[in-house]
Design a protein around this motif. Structure first.
Motif, mmCIF file in Angstrom:
data_model
loop_
_atom_site.group_PDB
_atom_site.id
_atom_site.type_symbol
_atom_site.label_atom_id
_atom_site.label_comp_id
_atom_site.label_asym_id
_atom_site.label_seq_id
_atom_site.Cartn_x
_atom_site.Cartn_y
_atom_site.Cartn_z
ATOM 1 N N VAL A 79 3.615 13.226 -1.757
ATOM 2 C CA VAL A 79 2.716 13.965 -2.641
ATOM 3 C C VAL A 79 1.259 13.785 -2.231
ATOM 4 O O VAL A 79 0.472 14.749 -2.241
ATOM 5 C CB VAL A 79 2.910 13.508 -4.102
ATOM 6 N N SER A 80 0.879 12.575 -1.874
ATOM 7 C CA SER A 80 -0.535 12.262 -1.660
ATOM 8 C C SER A 80 -0.938 12.065 -0.209
ATOM 9 O O SER A 80 -2.121 12.015 0.103
ATOM 10 C CB SER A 80 -0.885 10.986 -2.433
ATOM 11 N N GLY A 81 0.038 11.912 0.671
ATOM 12 C CA GLY A 81 -0.272 11.662 2.067
ATOM 13 C C GLY A 81 -0.344 10.200 2.421
ATOM 14 O O GLY A 81 -0.006 9.805 3.531
ATOM 15 N N ARG A 82 -0.782 9.374 1.472
ATOM 16 C CA ARG A 82 -0.860 7.930 1.704
ATOM 17 C C ARG A 82 -1.083 7.244 0.362
ATOM 18 O O ARG A 82 -1.465 7.886 -0.619
ATOM 19 C CB ARG A 82 -2.006 7.571 2.646
ATOM 20 N N ILE A 83 -0.877 5.942 0.322
ATOM 21 C CA ILE A 83 -1.192 5.130 -0.854
ATOM 22 C C ILE A 83 -2.160 4.035 -0.418
ATOM 23 O O ILE A 83 -1.864 3.248 0.482
ATOM 24 C CB ILE A 83 0.079 4.494 -1.474
ATOM 25 N N ASP A 84 -3.332 4.006 -1.049
ATOM 26 C CA ASP A 84 -4.343 2.985 -0.744
ATOM 27 C C ASP A 84 -4.246 1.785 -1.678
ATOM 28 O O ASP A 84 -4.588 0.660 -1.294
ATOM 29 C CB ASP A 84 -5.748 3.582 -0.873
ATOM 30 N N ILE A 85 -3.817 2.049 -2.916
ATOM 31 C CA ILE A 85 -3.764 1.003 -3.942
ATOM 32 C C ILE A 85 -2.411 1.078 -4.636
ATOM 33 O O ILE A 85 -2.012 2.136 -5.133
ATOM 34 C CB ILE A 85 -4.882 1.188 -4.993
ATOM 35 N N LEU A 86 -1.697 -0.032 -4.680
ATOM 36 C CA LEU A 86 -0.429 -0.126 -5.393
ATOM 37 C C LEU A 86 -0.590 -1.075 -6.562
ATOM 38 O O LEU A 86 -0.970 -2.231 -6.375
ATOM 39 C CB LEU A 86 0.681 -0.626 -4.463
ATOM 40 N N ALA A 127 2.230 0.612 5.971
ATOM 41 C CA ALA A 127 1.295 1.691 6.325
ATOM 42 C C ALA A 127 -0.146 1.255 6.074
ATOM 43 O O ALA A 127 -1.057 1.642 6.829
ATOM 44 C CB ALA A 127 1.611 2.950 5.521
ATOM 45 N N MET A 128 -0.384 0.460 5.022
ATOM 46 C CA MET A 128 -1.720 -0.080 4.781
ATOM 47 C C MET A 128 -2.127 -0.985 5.941
ATOM 48 O O MET A 128 -3.276 -0.955 6.401
ATOM 49 C CB MET A 128 -1.746 -0.875 3.468
ATOM 50 N N VAL A 129 -1.180 -1.789 6.404
ATOM 51 C CA VAL A 129 -1.451 -2.691 7.522
ATOM 52 C C VAL A 129 -1.850 -1.890 8.757
ATOM 53 O O VAL A 129 -2.792 -2.253 9.477
ATOM 54 C CB VAL A 129 -0.210 -3.573 7.812
ATOM 55 N N GLN A 130 -1.158 -0.798 9.002
ATOM 56 C CA GLN A 130 -1.490 0.043 10.161
ATOM 57 C C GLN A 130 -2.910 0.600 10.058
ATOM 58 O O GLN A 130 -3.610 0.718 11.067
ATOM 59 C CB GLN A 130 -0.491 1.186 10.277
ATOM 60 N N ARG A 131 -3.329 0.937 8.821
ATOM 61 C CA ARG A 131 -4.685 1.469 8.628
ATOM 62 C C ARG A 131 -5.724 0.359 8.580
ATOM 63 O O ARG A 131 -6.928 0.617 8.641
ATOM 64 C CB ARG A 131 -4.747 2.292 7.332
ATOM 65 N N GLY A 132 -5.272 -0.876 8.363
ATOM 66 C CA GLY A 132 -6.190 -2.006 8.303
ATOM 67 C C GLY A 132 -6.862 -2.179 6.961
ATOM 68 O O GLY A 132 -7.848 -2.918 6.851
ATOM 69 N N SER A 133 -6.337 -1.536 5.918
ATOM 70 C CA SER A 133 -6.920 -1.688 4.581
ATOM 71 C C SER A 133 -5.902 -1.280 3.517
ATOM 72 O O SER A 133 -5.014 -0.464 3.765
ATOM 73 C CB SER A 133 -8.176 -0.827 4.429
ATOM 74 N N GLY A 134 -6.069 -1.876 2.343
ATOM 75 C CA GLY A 134 -5.194 -1.563 1.220
ATOM 76 C C GLY A 134 -5.265 -2.660 0.183
ATOM 77 O O GLY A 134 -5.770 -3.762 0.450
ATOM 78 N N VAL A 135 -4.776 -2.350 -1.007
ATOM 79 C CA VAL A 135 -4.828 -3.308 -2.117
ATOM 80 C C VAL A 135 -3.527 -3.238 -2.902
ATOM 81 O O VAL A 135 -2.998 -2.156 -3.171
ATOM 82 C CB VAL A 135 -6.006 -3.008 -3.068
ATOM 83 N N VAL A 136 -3.016 -4.395 -3.292
ATOM 84 C CA VAL A 136 -1.893 -4.496 -4.223
ATOM 85 C C VAL A 136 -2.344 -5.370 -5.386
ATOM 86 O O VAL A 136 -2.919 -6.446 -5.167
ATOM 87 C CB VAL A 136 -0.647 -5.124 -3.568
ATOM 88 N N VAL A 137 -2.112 -4.897 -6.607
ATOM 89 C CA VAL A 137 -2.354 -5.720 -7.796
ATOM 90 C C VAL A 137 -1.063 -5.754 -8.603
ATOM 91 O O VAL A 137 -0.545 -4.709 -9.010
ATOM 92 C CB VAL A 137 -3.500 -5.176 -8.664
ATOM 93 N N ASN A 138 -0.544 -6.938 -8.815
ATOM 94 C CA ASN A 138 0.666 -7.130 -9.609
ATOM 95 C C ASN A 138 0.291 -7.495 -11.043
ATOM 96 O O ASN A 138 -0.644 -8.269 -11.262
ATOM 97 C CB ASN A 138 1.524 -8.244 -9.010
ATOM 98 N N ILE A 139 1.010 -6.938 -12.008
ATOM 99 C CA ILE A 139 0.753 -7.266 -13.409
ATOM 100 C C ILE A 139 1.744 -8.329 -13.849
ATOM 101 O O ILE A 139 2.951 -8.091 -13.940
ATOM 102 C CB ILE A 139 0.854 -6.021 -14.312
ATOM 103 N N SER A 140 1.232 -9.510 -14.117
ATOM 104 C CA SER A 140 2.031 -10.659 -14.510
ATOM 105 C C SER A 140 1.912 -10.857 -16.025
ATOM 106 O O SER A 140 1.853 -9.896 -16.777
ATOM 107 C CB SER A 140 1.563 -11.884 -13.728
ATOM 108 N N THR A 141 1.855 -12.082 -16.471
ATOM 109 C CA THR A 141 1.691 -12.416 -17.885
ATOM 110 C C THR A 141 1.203 -13.845 -18.011
ATOM 111 O O THR A 141 1.485 -14.683 -17.132
ATOM 112 C CB THR A 141 3.013 -12.282 -18.655
ATOM 113 N N MET A 142 0.514 -14.136 -19.103
ATOM 114 C CA MET A 142 0.013 -15.492 -19.283
ATOM 115 C C MET A 142 1.157 -16.500 -19.422
ATOM 116 O O MET A 142 1.022 -17.654 -19.030
ATOM 117 C CB MET A 142 -0.906 -15.572 -20.507
ATOM 118 N N VAL A 143 2.320 -16.069 -19.961
ATOM 119 C CA VAL A 143 3.403 -17.027 -20.198
ATOM 120 C C VAL A 143 4.109 -17.440 -18.912
ATOM 121 O O VAL A 143 4.978 -18.305 -18.937
ATOM 122 C CB VAL A 143 4.425 -16.500 -21.230
ATOM 123 N N ALA A 144 3.726 -16.839 -17.778
ATOM 124 C CA ALA A 144 4.254 -17.309 -16.498
ATOM 125 C C ALA A 144 3.621 -18.633 -16.102
ATOM 126 O O ALA A 144 4.129 -19.315 -15.205
ATOM 127 C CB ALA A 144 4.010 -16.276 -15.408
#
Length: 248
Positions: A79-86, A127-144
């Motif tokens: 749909v978008s061609g690429r994903i920069d932020i997951l 694919a982010m690695v190939q471009r040399g840039s990208g971001v991943v943010v995981n949603i955790s919880t305080m009880v972890a």
């Protein structure tokens, strides 16, 4: 407009923290891919974003295993061609005594809370690695981060996600991809108010220095910070957005 020209895929973004994050990212210039299992709510989120001149598309996704994660990743890239932020936000939570938890409950929570993010990263980050840039943010919880009775499966699944966050930071950071996590405290969302009720959320929140429940937008701002260039030197961080609960 720090996300101008960026494409952000946010799992579980038809409501709650995910929807708030989608709207915030779109308002800051991102093309947002909204995903979830409720097409009506998903299209409402997209319509709201577009009404404010933002860019958004909706992809129906019932995430449950590696195949569903890979399928969503492929559709989003198409749909978008690429994903920069997951943003790995999709999750489920069931609470109760350990002896009362069933094997299907255990398997479902680990599948969605751990397996799906694992294979989303595996599908999209190369694919982010190939471009040399990208971001991943995981949603955790305080009880972890500390023990609470009745949350054994949920808390341990998110603790696993925290460990993955650090492992992925070590694996992908040298290639220009930053991986971090946000650990929210009690937050007003459609799901939490239905599952716990307002009074229970307030009682839980009162134990923290902030003495109140968070709004979903406040958590979205923490996610946006980690995804932005303002956090360019942050790798493997678990950012506690819990009103100070982790400090006491």
């Amino acid at each position: 407009m720090e996300f101008e020209g960026k494409v952000a895929l946010i799992t579980g973004s038809t409501s709650g923290i995910g929807a708030a994050t989608a709207s915030l990212f779109a308002s800051r210039g991102a093309h947002v891919i909204v995903t979830g299992r409720d097409s009506l709510r998903g299209r409402e989120v997209v319509a709201k974003i577009r009404s404010s001149n933002g860019r958004a598309d909706f992809l129906l996704a019932t995430l449950s295993d590696a195949t569903s994660a890979r399928d969503l990743a492929a559709q989003a890239a198409e749909v978008s061609g690429r994903i920069d932020i997951l943003i790995n936000n999709a999750a489920i939570a069931t609470f109760g005594a350990t002896a009362d938890m069933s094997e299907p409950m255990f398997d479902d929570m680990y599948a969605i809370n751990v397996k799906v993010p694992y294979f989303m990263v595996g599908a999209l980050v190369p694919a982010m690695v190939q471009r040399g840039s990208g971001v991943v943010v995981n949603i955790s919880t305080m009880v972890a981060g500390f023990g609470t009775a009745g949350s054994s499966i949920y808390a341990s699944s998110k603790a696993a996600l925290n460990a993955l966050t650090k492992c992925w930071a070590a694996e992908y950071g040298p290639h220009g991809v930053r991986v971090n996590a946000v650990a929210p405290g009690p937050t007003y969302t459609e799901g939490t108010q239905e599952q716990y009720g307002v009074r229970a959320l307030e009682n839980l929140a009162y134990r923290a220095p902030a003495r109140r429940v968070a709004d979903a937008v406040e958590i979205a701002r923490a996610v946006a910070y980690l995804a932005s260039d303002e956090a360019s030197f942050l790798h493997g961080v678990i950012l506690n957005a819990d009103g100070g609960r982790s400090a006491v």
